[in-house]
Design a protein around this motif. Structure first.
Motif, mmCIF file in Angstrom:
data_model
loop_
_atom_site.group_PDB
_atom_site.id
_atom_site.type_symbol
_atom_site.label_atom_id
_atom_site.label_comp_id
_atom_site.label_asym_id
_atom_site.label_seq_id
_atom_site.Cartn_x
_atom_site.Cartn_y
_atom_site.Cartn_z
ATOM 1 N N TYR A 3 0.833 -1.204 0.000
ATOM 2 C CA TYR A 3 0.000 0.000 0.000
ATOM 3 C C TYR A 3 0.867 1.253 0.000
ATOM 4 O O TYR A 3 0.557 2.230 -0.677
ATOM 5 N N LYS A 21 -8.985 5.280 -4.159
ATOM 6 C CA LYS A 21 -9.284 4.788 -5.505
ATOM 7 C C LYS A 21 -8.020 4.727 -6.360
ATOM 8 O O LYS A 21 -7.855 3.830 -7.178
ATOM 9 N N LYS A 24 -6.038 1.699 -5.070
ATOM 10 C CA LYS A 24 -6.741 0.490 -5.472
ATOM 11 C C LYS A 24 -6.529 0.196 -6.958
ATOM 12 O O LYS A 24 -6.300 -0.954 -7.345
ATOM 13 N N LYS A 25 -6.527 1.226 -7.774
ATOM 14 C CA LYS A 25 -6.323 1.056 -9.212
ATOM 15 C C LYS A 25 -4.921 0.504 -9.498
ATOM 16 O O LYS A 25 -4.753 -0.393 -10.319
ATOM 17 N N LEU A 27 -2.953 -1.222 -7.376
ATOM 18 C CA LEU A 27 -2.853 -2.589 -6.859
ATOM 19 C C LEU A 27 -3.587 -3.586 -7.745
ATOM 20 O O LEU A 27 -3.089 -4.680 -8.013
ATOM 21 N N GLU A 28 -4.761 -3.231 -8.202
ATOM 22 C CA GLU A 28 -5.532 -4.135 -9.047
ATOM 23 C C GLU A 28 -4.881 -4.335 -10.408
ATOM 24 O O GLU A 28 -5.065 -5.378 -11.031
ATOM 25 N N SER A 29 -4.085 -3.359 -10.851
ATOM 26 C CA SER A 29 -3.412 -3.505 -12.148
ATOM 27 C C SER A 29 -2.372 -4.621 -12.135
ATOM 28 O O SER A 29 -1.995 -5.124 -13.181
ATOM 29 N N GLY A 31 -2.890 -7.346 -10.023
ATOM 30 C CA GLY A 31 -3.579 -8.526 -9.516
ATOM 31 C C GLY A 31 -3.649 -8.642 -8.008
ATOM 32 O O GLY A 31 -3.803 -9.734 -7.484
ATOM 33 N N ILE A 32 -3.550 -7.525 -7.290
ATOM 34 C CA ILE A 32 -3.625 -7.553 -5.827
ATOM 35 C C ILE A 32 -4.966 -6.984 -5.399
ATOM 36 O O ILE A 32 -5.355 -5.898 -5.817
ATOM 37 N N GLU A 33 -5.657 -7.751 -4.553
ATOM 38 C CA GLU A 33 -6.928 -7.281 -4.021
ATOM 39 C C GLU A 33 -6.643 -6.320 -2.872
ATOM 40 O O GLU A 33 -5.910 -6.648 -1.933
ATOM 41 N N ALA A 34 -7.202 -5.124 -2.945
ATOM 42 C CA ALA A 34 -6.912 -4.078 -1.970
ATOM 43 C C ALA A 34 -7.775 -4.222 -0.723
ATOM 44 O O ALA A 34 -8.959 -4.538 -0.802
ATOM 45 N N ASP A 36 -9.373 -2.208 2.298
ATOM 46 C CA ASP A 36 -9.741 -0.820 2.583
ATOM 47 C C ASP A 36 -9.129 -0.299 3.882
ATOM 48 O O ASP A 36 -8.741 0.862 3.965
#
Length: 115
Positions: A3, A21, A24-25, A27-29, A31-34, A36
């Motif tokens: 993070y 956001k 999160k964008k 991390l998701e790029s 393949g990591i689930e963020a 909160d």
């Protein structure tokens, strides 16, 4: 750490105040689930702070540690100012060369593995 790394990447990209956001964008790029809660913690700790100043203060804290990290920070700081890190680096390079020479001499023993 992921993070903090995502926050720093967003800040490096020009966003001085990254939001959840943005993190999160990033991390998701990859393949990591963020999570909160973790994102909120990082954002609240770094909110209103200059990232470069936070990193600089972290270097100062690392330099005071007696662990291996202090050597790397101290040597890079000394090398940048033309300090005494050059002899240490030269000694390490010489040791590395000695290892390479001993390995090379083993290779040239007059026979090969499949001869």
């Amino acid at each position: 750490m992921r993070y903090v790394a995502a926050y720093l990447l967003a800040a490096l990209g020009g966003n001085e105040t990254p939001e959840s956001k943005d993190i999160k964008k990033i991390l998701e790029s990859v393949g990591i689930e963020a999570d909160d809660a973790c994102m909120t913690k990082v954002i609240s700790e770094l909110k209103g702070k200059n990232v470069n100043e936070v990193i600089a203060s972290g270097y100062g804290k690392l330099a005071s540690m007696p662990a291996g990290g202090a050597v790397a920070v101290a040597s890079s700081a000394a090398a940048g100012s033309g300090g005494a890190a050059a002899p240490a680096a030269a000694a390490a390079a010489e040791e590395e060369e000695k290892k390479d020479e001993s390995e090379a001499s083993d290779d040239d023993m007059g026979f090969g593995l499949f001869d």
